[in-house]
Motif scaffolding. Structure first.
Motif, mmCIF file in Angstrom:
data_model
loop_
_atom_site.group_PDB
_atom_site.id
_atom_site.type_symbol
_atom_site.label_atom_id
_atom_site.label_comp_id
_atom_site.label_asym_id
_atom_site.label_seq_id
_atom_site.Cartn_x
_atom_site.Cartn_y
_atom_site.Cartn_z
ATOM 1 N N PRO A 237 56.404 1.972 66.063
ATOM 2 C CA PRO A 237 56.157 2.934 64.978
ATOM 3 C C PRO A 237 56.409 2.337 63.604
ATOM 4 C CG PRO A 237 57.348 3.987 66.772
ATOM 5 C CD PRO A 237 57.319 2.515 67.087
ATOM 6 N N ARG B 75 51.595 8.028 68.879
ATOM 7 C CA ARG B 75 51.690 9.262 68.086
ATOM 8 C C ARG B 75 51.671 8.944 66.590
ATOM 9 N NH1 ARG B 75 55.404 10.819 72.069
ATOM 10 N NH2 ARG B 75 57.152 10.112 70.780
ATOM 11 N N ALA B 76 52.383 7.905 66.192
ATOM 12 C CA ALA B 76 52.404 7.526 64.780
ATOM 13 C C ALA B 76 51.005 7.143 64.307
ATOM 14 C CB ALA B 76 53.380 6.370 64.564
ATOM 15 N N ARG C 276 48.122 8.252 65.583
ATOM 16 C CA ARG C 276 47.306 9.462 65.497
ATOM 17 C C ARG C 276 47.640 10.248 64.235
ATOM 18 N NH1 ARG C 276 47.858 9.285 71.277
ATOM 19 N NH2 ARG C 276 49.772 10.533 71.222
ATOM 20 N N ARG C 277 48.931 10.351 63.924
ATOM 21 C CA ARG C 277 49.321 11.054 62.694
ATOM 22 C C ARG C 277 48.773 10.345 61.462
ATOM 23 N NH1 ARG C 277 54.500 11.615 65.301
ATOM 24 N NH2 ARG C 277 55.261 9.836 64.065
ATOM 25 N N GLY C 278 48.618 9.020 61.545
ATOM 26 C CA GLY C 278 48.119 8.249 60.419
ATOM 27 C C GLY C 278 46.608 8.237 60.303
ATOM 28 N N GLY C 279 45.928 8.941 61.217
ATOM 29 C CA GLY C 279 44.480 9.055 61.124
ATOM 30 C C GLY C 279 43.699 8.153 62.036
#
Length: 258
Positions: free
Chosen positions: A72, A101-102, A104-107
Motif C-alpha cells: 500500500p 484495495r489501495a 482501487r481507491r486510487g482509481g
C-alpha cells in the motif's frame, strides 16, 4: 508492565509489531479486541520520493505489459507522482488484498491479488507466468522484496523497477527498548518482513534483544518462519497471510493450544 483489563484469547499478552512508524494502528486495534497490548517496534519510517528520476521511472513501469505493486505504501507514493489508470491489455497485480484495495481507491479499477498474500503467492499468479521477453513494471522501494525482481528476471522478463518511496532505518525507540527489557508477559512477535526482522535484531541493545527472543513468532510465510528459526527464534505458527487479522488469528489459535 501494566496489567490488561480486557478479556479475550490473548488477554494479558503483548503483540510486538514491526510496522513502520505510523503503521501500527491496525495491529493495535485488532490486538486490543483480543485482549492484548501492542508493543510498537518500528524498524523504519516511510519517505515518499518525488524527484524527476522517480517520476520518470514510474512512468516507464506503468507503461509495461505487466505492472506489480508491492505494498500500500508503494500505491500511495505512486499516486502522488502519476495518475493510476491501467490499460485493459496491461494487467496490474498487487502483492495482497490491502495493496489491491489501495489501487482501487486510487482509481486503478479491478486489480488482481493472490490468495496467499506474500512474495511467493504473488509470483504464483497466472499473470506473472510466461513472461519471457515482456516488460514488467515493479513499483516498490529499494531493498525489501528482492525475491520478486530476481524471480521475474529469471523468467526472462525485463524488470522496470520504480522506487517510489524509501524506508529510512531508525534506531529502536527508547520506549520500546525499555518495554522489552522488562517484558515478562507472554508476547507474540508478528513477522511479515524479513528485512524488518533483521534490522531490529541487529539494532536492539542486548537486554532488549533478550526480551524479544522470549517472544513467540507468528510468521506470514514459511520463508519468513525459516528466517526467524535461523536467527534462533521460536516459531509457533505460520499465518494464512500477512494481513493483521490472519496474523492475530494464528496467535490466538496457538495460544489456545496446550
Amino acid at each position: 508492565m501494566p496489567a490488561h483489563a480486557s478479556t479475550g484469547p490473548l488477554s494479558g499478552c503483548y503483540v510486538i509489531s514491526l510496522r513502520p512508524v505510523g503503521g501500527h494502528g491496525g495491529v493495535r486495534r485488532a490486538a486490543a479486541a483480543l485482549g492484548a497490548h501492542t508493543l510498537a517496534l518500528s524498524p523504519w519510517r516511510i519517505d515518499h520520493l518525488d524527484g524527476d528520476d522517480a517520476r520518470a521511472a514510474l512512468q516507464r513501469s506503468l507503461a509495461a505489459e505487466r505492472v506489480v505493486f508491492t505494498s500500500p505504501a508503494a500505491v500511495a507514493a505512486a499516486a502522488r507522482l502519476h495518475p493510476l489508470r491501467p490499460a485493459p491489455a496491461r494487467p496490474w497485480v498487487a502483492v495482497g488484498a490491502g495493496t489491491a484495495r489501495a489501487l482501487r481507491r486510487g482509481g486503478a479499477g479491478e486489480v488482481a491479488s493472490p490468495a496467499r498474500m506474500d512474495s511467493e503467492g504473488l509470483l504464483a499468479m497466472p499473470q506473472l507466468q510466461d513472461i519471457e521477453s515482456l516488460d514488467v513494471g515493479l513499483v516498490t522501494a529499494p531493498g525489501g522484496r528482492g525475491v520478486i525482481a530476481a524471480t521475474l528476471a529469471a523468467r526472462g522478463a525485463r524488470v522496470l523497477q520504480a522506487n517510489v518511496y524509501a524506508r529510512v532505518p531508525l534506531a529502536p525507540s527508547p520506549r520500546a527498548v525499555a518495554a522489552l527489557r522488562v517484558l515478562e508477559a507472554p508476547a507474540w512477535l508478528l513477522v511479515s518482513s524479513g528485512e524488518a526482522l533483521e534490522h531490529v535484531l541487529t539494532t536492539l541493545p542486548a537486554a532488549a534483544l533478550d526480551g524479544l527472543r522470549r517472544a513467540t513468532v507468528v510468521a506470514a510465510s514459511e520463508r519468513l518462519a525459516g528466517l526467524a528459526r535461523g536467527h534462533g527464534l521460536r516459531v509457533a505458527a505460520v499465518a494464512a497471510s500477512a494481513r493483521v487479522p490472519d496474523m492475530l488469528a494464528a496467535c490466538a489459535g496457538t495460544a489456545a493450544t496446550p
